[in-house]
Design a protein around this motif. Structure first.
Motif, short mmCIF file in Angstrom:
data_model
loop_
_atom_site.label_atom_id
_atom_site.label_comp_id
_atom_site.label_asym_id
_atom_site.label_seq_id
_atom_site.Cartn_x
_atom_site.Cartn_y
_atom_site.Cartn_z
N VAL A 148 17.98 38.01 33.11
CA VAL A 148 17.80 36.55 33.00
C VAL A 148 16.38 36.30 32.51
O VAL A 148 15.40 36.72 33.14
CB VAL A 148 18.01 35.84 34.35
N MET A 149 16.25 35.65 31.37
CA MET A 149 14.95 35.30 30.82
C MET A 149 14.71 33.80 31.03
O MET A 149 15.52 32.98 30.60
CB MET A 149 14.88 35.63 29.33
N ILE A 150 13.62 33.45 31.70
CA ILE A 150 13.30 32.05 31.98
C ILE A 150 12.02 31.70 31.25
O ILE A 150 10.97 32.32 31.46
CB ILE A 150 13.13 31.81 33.50
N LEU A 151 12.09 30.70 30.39
CA LEU A 151 10.91 30.18 29.70
C LEU A 151 10.51 28.89 30.41
O LEU A 151 11.21 27.87 30.32
CB LEU A 151 11.21 29.91 28.23
N ALA A 152 9.42 28.94 31.14
CA ALA A 152 9.00 27.82 31.98
C ALA A 152 7.82 27.09 31.36
O ALA A 152 7.05 27.65 30.58
CB ALA A 152 8.63 28.33 33.38
N GLY A 153 7.69 25.81 31.73
CA GLY A 153 6.57 25.02 31.23
C GLY A 153 6.70 24.66 29.77
O GLY A 153 5.69 24.55 29.06
N LEU A 154 7.94 24.47 29.30
CA LEU A 154 8.16 24.15 27.89
C LEU A 154 7.92 22.66 27.64
O LEU A 154 8.82 21.90 27.31
CB LEU A 154 9.58 24.54 27.48
N ASN A 155 6.68 22.27 27.83
CA ASN A 155 6.25 20.90 27.54
C ASN A 155 5.36 20.89 26.32
O ASN A 155 4.67 21.87 26.02
CB ASN A 155 5.50 20.30 28.73
N GLU A 156 5.38 19.79 25.62
CA GLU A 156 4.54 19.65 24.43
C GLU A 156 3.07 19.79 24.83
O GLU A 156 2.65 19.29 25.88
CB GLU A 156 4.79 18.29 23.77
N ASP A 157 2.31 20.48 24.00
CA ASP A 157 0.90 20.78 24.20
C ASP A 157 0.67 21.86 25.26
O ASP A 157 -0.48 22.16 25.60
CB ASP A 157 0.07 19.54 24.54
#
Length: 1005
Positions: free
Chosen positions: A603-612
């Motif tokens: 399971v790959m989790i990409l966290a904090g995918l917010n602009e900037d």
């Protein structure tokens, strides 16, 4: 470029396992002899990170390999793609300057420039110490960019000055000086920049790979060649007889025209995930057609989906056609893909922790990637509730470690001059012993808190604390033994914090001065008790190393402005981290972005995918604009966004991938990353909603962790029913309103003997101002003040100045109160002069004591009792807060004034003969233009003041008989709550008022 040297592994194929299989199967180097047991150990594989090296070793072991290849790394940190140097006969390279030393030296340059005319014109305001250190870091980053890209400093002199604004011209003039000085400064000390040393090592190895490896197989894998020196080394490896490059996720479907488009600056391709790889191919002199796919020959629908979504902006016009072509396989493309749209970062971290815990239960591994270290630490903290320890090599920033926190607390106490909250926070830190041991210190500091820091505040500072202690000893409010212990603690604090306090008294000091003072202070604070060993403190070795480097380093840094010392400390500690204690006990990993292209967890989790955040904002920095960077031959800041997009594309190749972001960051709304926006934009609203619905499952489970299961059961209102003998037989006149509105308060105060503990370090507010106003007006009357005297206002102001001078702790607010009091004094004198013909004499702060027939005693102190010339009594009540509403007065829910009138009629006030009421009036003392507002007490229609006093007495006797003289009724809370009250009562928490009243508890009994 020879044939068969270039390979790639698509995102949908696990990079490292695929590489291992390609080596073992002979697909790479089919001509290499495999007839000895040691054939594999003669192959060298170079990877970007130590984690990838370990994971590749595990991949070979999983395939049954007995001996491993020679596994090396390009470097252990993201962006530092540097291999280990081979054992070649060459002179040693100069040592690299430390980031901290460079920060200090460059900050000295910037601090001097900020004081010049040119610096003042460029900078809107004089920079503080933290801003100067931040500018030094950005200047160092610019120097690194020039070194990495191979652009000489002199190029900046040739920029077209005529096209630049004046501020940029002055900035370039400073850069010319700084970047000329810097190499000379390094050369004088035999040092080089870390980037220069890395380039030299990479170029040296590139020149020697032929000698090192000969015709043995060498593979450089997983790098995009974003650093030119790394690209040169990769080119040297590819040129070996058996050299090969394995690139991560190169799109082999791109034709020559697309390749050209992706390296043409006019097309703005820098943010595209394939930009770096296409640029590397051009540097290698190769085309996309020369690259062989090592993974699955078929391109997975997920990979096609992501590549369409992240295409160049001009390609979005063809999205409808691309979406239609992908439609038959769209379900396969989005299978295992989830989007978590959390309300905030705390909820995002909790949802990820729940998802990871669920995956662990199923025996699956979890990789969590985020560029936001704060979010990563939140996720790790949330996983601890499941007893899951995360493998996080990033550690904790020194500033936030236990040692860093202790340094910050000590700095806060010294900066605030021993403000109570800061002082108790320091004394409560587990690392502080002050030679007394934790138990001994806790015992004495507890007494210090209760005796000196709560309630009446002494003057600020250690001197003020000592004066307060002496006053309490003199007043017999403290025994000599406890007083001596507190005095000893204050002496130890003064000695421990002396270096910091002395430093902060200066207006300017260097970073070395601050580090030296903090080091001495922490050593004194941590002094163990006699016979005890010094306790461990996480982060202390790193703190000691940091402080020593600053205090004893090559350069102590410039003498900087003393403003914002905490921000300066944060800037100085930047980049120093403390390893997390303990090791991971589960297969959950926190990785940096570089790992996204190499690792393949279940399971790959990409966290904090917010602009900037992911990707970072394309900020060129303060020294060169974007156009100036391009004119100098540097890559634009969007290049980093292209790397982030490539890592995103590689991570989404995992069969199960989770994308998470927060809709709010702190108190501000936040946007999802442009990568998510483009992905959802390509998919369309239906599939985008489906992905978010999958994420909503984890959000619901995260919210359920702290939710109450089942239907809420309202708390019942407490029903204390103490024996009649325990109920009070004496109350003040101000407490009668509590008896009527909330008898529970009387129970807590007089039966349980509970008294509100004043808040720690409470700043004097309206209550203290009201007490002082009462005192000033009372002193004027009792000391024989004459309202007809032309200097009456000045006399009141002199009394006010003496009274307000005791509020040293609130500084400016005290001065504002005193300034505004003049208006109140003027209106008060005018009010009294208008009554001069009616009033015979005035008395202030008059004590009263009235024994009722039932045996209940009513006591109180009237603010003013004035004998009128007609023999009646006027009672004035001064208010600095809200006045009772008219309905409360007519309903006798504000009984103080009519009860005082009844006491006056009964002769219960000392020195005052019985007399009927002639006037009941409130005087509100405010801070605005209407500094004095009169409000007569309102009686029910047709009722005189005398009748109102009698009615108040009858109601009092009824309440006393029902609630205090017998145990027939319980003493409950919130019987008649005040409408619109904005503050909590002293005992609301004890009666759990919020629990049962919010659930529809009874009112109006």
């Amino acid at each position: 470029m020879k044939r068969g040297a270039l390979y790639t592994i698509a995102p949908h194929a696990p990079f490292l396992p695929t590489l291992a299989k390609a080596v073992l199967s002979g697909r790479l180097f089919p001509d290499w002899p495999r007839d000895t047991p040691f054939w594999l150990s003669d192959i060298t594989i170079i990877l970007p990170t130590q984690r990838a090296r370990q994971a590749l070793a595990e991949a070979f072991a999983a395939e049954g390999a007995g001996l491993l290849p020679d596994l090396r790394t390009f470097g252990g940190e993201p962006g530092e793609e540097e291999p280990f140097l081979p054992p070649v006969d060459a002179p040693a390279l100069p040592p690299a300057i430390s980031p901290l030393t460079r920060r200090l030296v460059l900050s000295r340059l910037i601090a001097r420039w900020a004081e010049t005319e040119g610096g003042r014109e460029v900078m809107a305001t004089p920079p503080n110490a933290a801003e100067i250190l931040g500018l030094a870091d950005s200047l160092g980053s610019l120097a690194d960019d020039l070194i990495v890209e191979g652009v000489p400093y002199s190029v900046l002199r040739d920029l077209p000055m005529a096209d630049l604004a004046e501020n940029w011209r002055k900035t370039l003039a400073f850069l010319d000086i700084a970047l000329t000085f810097w190499p000379d400064w390094l050369a004088e000390r035999g040092l080089v920049d870390a980037a220069t040393r890395r380039n030299a090592r990479l170029d040296r190895q590139a020149a020697t790979v032929g000698v090192l490896y000969g015709d043995r197989p060498v593979i450089a894998a997983g790098s995009t060649g974003s650093i030119p020196a790394t690209a040169r080394l990769m080119a040297a490896v590819a040129g070996l007889p058996r050299g090969a490059l394995v690139l991560p996720g190169l799109d082999t479907s791109i034709g020559p025209e697309g390749h050209e488009r992706l390296i043409t600056p006019e097309a703005a391709p820098h943010g595209h995930p394939q930009y770096g790889l296409m640029r590397l191919l051009r540097a290698l002199g190769a085309t996309v057609g020369a690259v062989t796919e090592l993974g699955q020959p078929e391109i997975h629908p997920r990979t096609r989906l992501v590549r369409h979504a992240l295409a160049l902006p001009e390609a979005t016009a063809g999205w409808p056609q691309a979406r239609a072509a992908l439609a038959p396989e769209i379900e396969r493309a989005v299978a295992g893909l989830t989007v978590i749209a959390a309300r905030g970062a705390d909820e995002e971290a909790r949802a990820i922790a729940v998802l990871a815990r669920d995956a662990l239960d199923e025996g699956r591994s979890v990789g969590i990637i985020s560029p936001d270290q704060t979010l990563s630490r939140r996720i790790a903290a949330e996983l601890l509730r499941f007893e899951v320890v995360v493998d996080d090599a990033a550690g904790v920033p020194l500033f936030q470690s236990e040692a860093g926190r202790l340094a910050r607390l000590a700095l806060a106490v010294a900066e605030s001059d021993f403000e109570p909250v800061a002082l108790m926070a320091l004394l409560s830190h587990r690392g502080v012993t002050l030679g007394l041991g934790r138990q001994g210190l806790a015992r004495i500091s507890g007494r210090l808190e209760r005796v000196l820091l709560r309630g009446e505040l002494p003057p600020i500072g250690l001197a003020g604390l000592r004066r307060g202690l002496a006053a309490r000893l003199e007043g017999k409010r403290l025994d000599a033994e406890t007083g001596a212990a507190i005095a000893g603690l204050l002496d130890r604090l003064e000695a421990a914090l002396g270096p910091l306090c002395a430093l902060l008294q200066a207006r300017r000091w260097s970073a070395g001065d601050l580090a030296s003072a903090l080091r001495q202070t922490l050593a004194a604070l941590r002094e163990p008790a006699p016979g005890e060993a010094e306790a461990d403190l996480p982060g202390l070795p790193e703190f000691e190393g940091w402080a020593k480097a600053l205090a004893e380093g090559v350069d102590p840094g410039p003498v900087l402005p003393a403003e914002a010392p905490h921000a300066m400390l944060l800037a100085l500690m930047a980049g120093v981290s403390v390893p997390e204690p303990g090791a991971s006990n589960h297969r959950v990993y926190l990785w940096g972005q570089l790992e996204a292209r190499l690792q393949s967890p279940d399971v790959m989790i990409l966290a904090g995918l917010n602009e900037d955040i992911w990707p970072r904002a394309a900020d060129p920095g303060p020294w060169l604009s974007r156009g100036m960077r391009l004119a100098a031959g540097l890559e634009p800041p969007e290049r980093r966004q292209g790397l982030a997009a490539h890592d995103f594309e590689m991570a989404l190749g995992n069969a199960e991938a989770v994308l998470s972001f927060s809709e709010r960051l702190g108190a501000a709304p936040a946007l999802p990353s442009r990568l998510i926006q483009r992905l959802e934009g390509f998919l369309g609203p239906v599939w985008a909603k489906t992905l978010r619905e999958r994420g909503a499952v984890w959000l619901d489970r995260a919210r359920a962790l702290d939710a109450i299961s089942g239907d809420p059961v309202p708390a019942t209102r407490p029903q204390p029913r103490p024996a009649a003998a325990l109920r009070p037989r004496r109350l003040s006149v101000t407490e009668i309103e509590r008896l009527i509105r909330s008898p529970y308060d009387i129970h807590a105060r007089h039966v349980l003997a509970l008294k509100r503990l004043p808040p720690l370090g409470e700043v004097p507010d309206a209550r203290e101002r009201g007490a002082l106003v009462h005192e000033i007006f009372a002193r004027f009357v009792n000391e024989g003040g004459d309202f007809s005297d032309p200097r009456a206002v000045e006399t009141l102001l002199s009394l006010a100045e003496a009274a307000f001078s005791r509020l040293d702790s609130i500084g400016e607010r005290r001065d504002i109160w005193l300034f505004r009091f003049r208006r109140a004094a003027e209106q008060f004198v005018a009010f009294e002069r208008a009554r001069e013909s009616e009033v015979e004499n005035r008395s202030a702060e008059v004590d009263g004591d009235w024994l009722l027939p039932s045996g209940f005693r009513l006591v109180g102190r009237a603010d003013r009792l004035d004998r009128l010339r007609d023999g009646r009594t006027a009672i004035l009540d001064f208010k600095t807060g809200a006045l009772p509403q008219a309905g409360e007065m007519t309903a006798f829910l504000a009984p103080q004034l009519p009860l005082e009138a009844a006491m006056a009629a009964a002769g219960a006030f000392a020195g005052h003969a019985p007399s009927p009421p002639g006037d009941l009036r409130y005087l509100k003392i405010g801070l605005g233009p209407e500094a004095l507002v009169e409000e007569h007490f309102r009686t029910p229609k047709g009722m005189t003041l005398g009748e109102a006093a009698e009615e108040a007495q009858h109601r009092l006797e009824a309440h006393v008989e029902a609630l205090l003289m017998s145990d027939r009724l319980p003493l409950v809370a919130g019987v008649l709550p005040r409408t619109g009250q904005s503050y909590a009562g002293d005992y609301d928490h004890l009666s759990r008022l919020a629990e049962w009243s919010a659930a529809g508890g009874e009112e109006g009994e």
